[in-house]
Design an enzyme around this catalytic site. Sequence first.
Site, short mmCIF file in Angstrom:
data_model
loop_
_atom_site.label_atom_id
_atom_site.label_comp_id
_atom_site.label_asym_id
_atom_site.label_seq_id
_atom_site.Cartn_x
_atom_site.Cartn_y
_atom_site.Cartn_z
N ASP A 148 0.93 -1.31 0.01
CA ASP A 148 -0.01 -0.11 0.13
C ASP A 148 0.88 1.19 0.11
O ASP A 148 1.27 1.73 1.03
CB ASP A 148 -0.99 -0.08 1.32
CG ASP A 148 -1.84 1.19 1.27
OD1 ASP A 148 -1.68 2.09 0.34
OD2 ASP A 148 -2.49 1.28 2.06
N ASN A 205 2.93 6.26 -10.85
CA ASN A 205 1.74 6.42 -11.50
C ASN A 205 0.55 5.73 -10.35
O ASN A 205 -0.48 6.26 -10.99
CB ASN A 205 1.76 5.57 -12.70
CG ASN A 205 0.22 4.98 -13.35
OD1 ASN A 205 -0.08 5.75 -14.04
ND2 ASN A 205 -0.24 3.83 -12.86
N TYR A 256 -9.63 14.68 -5.13
CA TYR A 256 -8.91 14.04 -6.10
C TYR A 256 -8.13 15.05 -6.97
O TYR A 256 -6.97 15.10 -7.34
CB TYR A 256 -9.70 12.89 -7.00
CG TYR A 256 -8.95 12.45 -8.34
CD1 TYR A 256 -7.88 11.63 -8.11
CD2 TYR A 256 -9.04 12.98 -9.56
CE1 TYR A 256 -7.27 11.21 -9.34
CE2 TYR A 256 -8.60 12.71 -10.52
CZ TYR A 256 -7.49 11.43 -10.42
OH TYR A 256 -6.86 11.28 -11.61
N LYS A 306 -4.26 15.87 -7.91
CA LYS A 306 -3.64 15.96 -9.01
C LYS A 306 -2.83 17.50 -9.36
O LYS A 306 -1.99 17.51 -10.04
CB LYS A 306 -4.67 15.59 -10.20
CG LYS A 306 -4.88 14.01 -10.12
CD LYS A 306 -3.75 13.41 -10.53
CE LYS A 306 -3.95 11.67 -9.87
NZ LYS A 306 -2.73 10.99 -10.43
N1 NAP Z 1 -8.48 6.83 -15.91
C1 NAP Z 1 -8.38 8.01 -15.88
O1 NAP Z 1 -9.60 8.81 -16.49
C2 NAP Z 1 -7.27 8.86 -15.61
C3 NAP Z 1 -7.11 10.41 -15.90
C4 NAP Z 1 -6.21 10.93 -15.52
C5 NAP Z 1 -5.15 10.49 -14.65
N2 NAP Z 1 -5.41 9.18 -13.99
C6 NAP Z 1 -4.20 8.70 -13.34
O2 NAP Z 1 -3.65 7.30 -13.82
C7 NAP Z 1 -3.04 6.78 -12.73
C8 NAP Z 1 -3.36 5.24 -13.01
O3 NAP Z 1 -4.95 5.14 -12.94
P1 NAP Z 1 -5.90 4.28 -13.94
O4 NAP Z 1 -6.73 5.16 -14.59
O5 NAP Z 1 -5.03 3.38 -14.65
O6 NAP Z 1 -6.67 3.34 -12.91
P2 NAP Z 1 -6.69 2.03 -12.38
O7 NAP Z 1 -6.76 0.87 -13.41
O8 NAP Z 1 -7.66 2.10 -11.18
O9 NAP Z 1 -5.07 1.71 -11.75
C9 NAP Z 1 -4.62 2.32 -10.39
C10 NAP Z 1 -3.43 1.58 -10.14
O10 NAP Z 1 -2.90 2.25 -9.00
C11 NAP Z 1 -2.64 1.25 -8.00
N3 NAP Z 1 -3.14 1.78 -6.57
C12 NAP Z 1 -4.26 2.34 -6.28
N4 NAP Z 1 -3.94 2.72 -4.82
C13 NAP Z 1 -2.76 2.06 -4.53
C14 NAP Z 1 -2.25 2.01 -3.22
N5 NAP Z 1 -2.74 2.51 -2.33
N6 NAP Z 1 -0.99 1.51 -3.32
C15 NAP Z 1 -0.38 0.99 -4.19
N7 NAP Z 1 -0.95 0.79 -5.51
C16 NAP Z 1 -2.16 1.49 -5.58
C17 NAP Z 1 -3.80 0.16 -8.50
O11 NAP Z 1 -3.52 -0.99 -7.62
P3 NAP Z 1 -4.38 -1.78 -6.76
O12 NAP Z 1 -5.76 -2.37 -7.49
O13 NAP Z 1 -3.63 -2.93 -6.17
O14 NAP Z 1 -4.88 -0.88 -5.78
C18 NAP Z 1 -3.71 0.18 -9.62
O15 NAP Z 1 -2.58 -0.64 -10.12
C19 NAP Z 1 -3.79 7.32 -11.38
O16 NAP Z 1 -2.65 8.02 -10.77
C20 NAP Z 1 -4.84 8.31 -12.04
O17 NAP Z 1 -4.96 9.08 -11.05
C21 NAP Z 1 -6.35 8.27 -14.68
#
Ligand code: NAP
Length: 258
Positions: A60, A85, A150, A154
């Site tokens: 975590d 990330n 959130y 960011k």
């Molecule tokens: N999707 C969008 O629209 C979007 C837009 C802009 C930016 N982002 C950013 O992109 C990044 C990746 O997000 P995603 O869209 O790919 O979503 P996602 O599929 O939910 O992936 C998030 C990743 O972060 C990990 N994570 C979350 N909390 C954690 C913790 N406490 N410790 C360790 N790992 C953790 C998750 O692993 P676990 O499941 O094991 O927790 C997963 O591997 C994030 O920083 C998000 O804010 C996303």
Amino acid sequence: MAFRPLAIVTGASTGIGFELAKCCAADGYDLIIAADEAEIESAAETLRATGVWVQPVQADLGTPDGVDKLIAEIGDRPVDALLANAGRGLGHAFLDQDFDEIAAVIGVNVTGTVALVQQVGRGMRDRNKGRILITGSIAGYLPGSFQAVYNGTKAFLDSFSYALGNELKDTEITVTCLMPGATETEFFDRAHMEDTPVGKDDNKADAAKVAKDGYEAMKSGKPGIVSGLANKLTVAAAGVLPETVLAERHRKMAEPGR
Ligand SMILES: NC(=O)c1ccc[n+]([C@@H]2O[C@H](COP(=O)([O-])OP(=O)(O)OC[C@H]3O[C@@H](n4cnc5c(N)ncnc54)[C@H](OP(=O)(O)O)[C@@H]3O)[C@@H](O)[C@H]2O)c1
């Protein structure tokens, strides 16, 4: 035996982080990948099938112990690229949110990211070499009604990333901020945003395309990359529109039941 270069990718079990890890693997990096849940093990299996060395770490990263666990797994090995990330969202009205979830969002997005970047960054400074990618968001430019905490995290990351890049501008260490817009991943379900216009939108960006944009920007040492033309226009508009207008626009995307 000569090691291949090492990349650390956090949040690599799914979504953008998994795609970033695939980019690193295709480019010849050994990988240490981290996430909170056991799914990181199956992500590692999938990546190993491409012939690369992969060490999964379940931790975590919103807690000091989790960051320490990842740092311990890295050990003395030099880190060539850190792709910070891992992150999570949180929808709904701020006053209705569970404070433990709020703290978890700030913990992983802000505190854990900053702690990891500092510890790995110091090792890069000792060798005057390294690439850092931080996944911020275009959300950092928008007051995030119904996702207020959130978007604040960011805004912090976008700002922090450019500031750190400037501090390191006379070194061989580069810092790149990847700023995606809405992307098709598990993010919105995990943020309890299934019942929002942005959560239900079928036209979200492809995670592999977003990751490729970020990866290429990191490799060329760019300070930042907004992925996608529409998102570039959103950021440009955010520079001129009043915050009240931006907040109202965000409400239209993120208000539950709309
Ligand atoms: N999707 C969008 O629209 C979007 C837009 C802009 C930016 N982002 C950013 O992109 C990044 C990746 O997000 P995603 O869209 O790919 O979503 P996602 O599929 O939910 O992936 C998030 C990743 O972060 C990990 N994570 C979350 N909390 C954690 C913790 N406490 N410790 C360790 N790992 C953790 C998750 O692993 P676990 O499941 O094991 O927790 C997963 O591997 C994030 O920083 C998000 O804010 C996303």
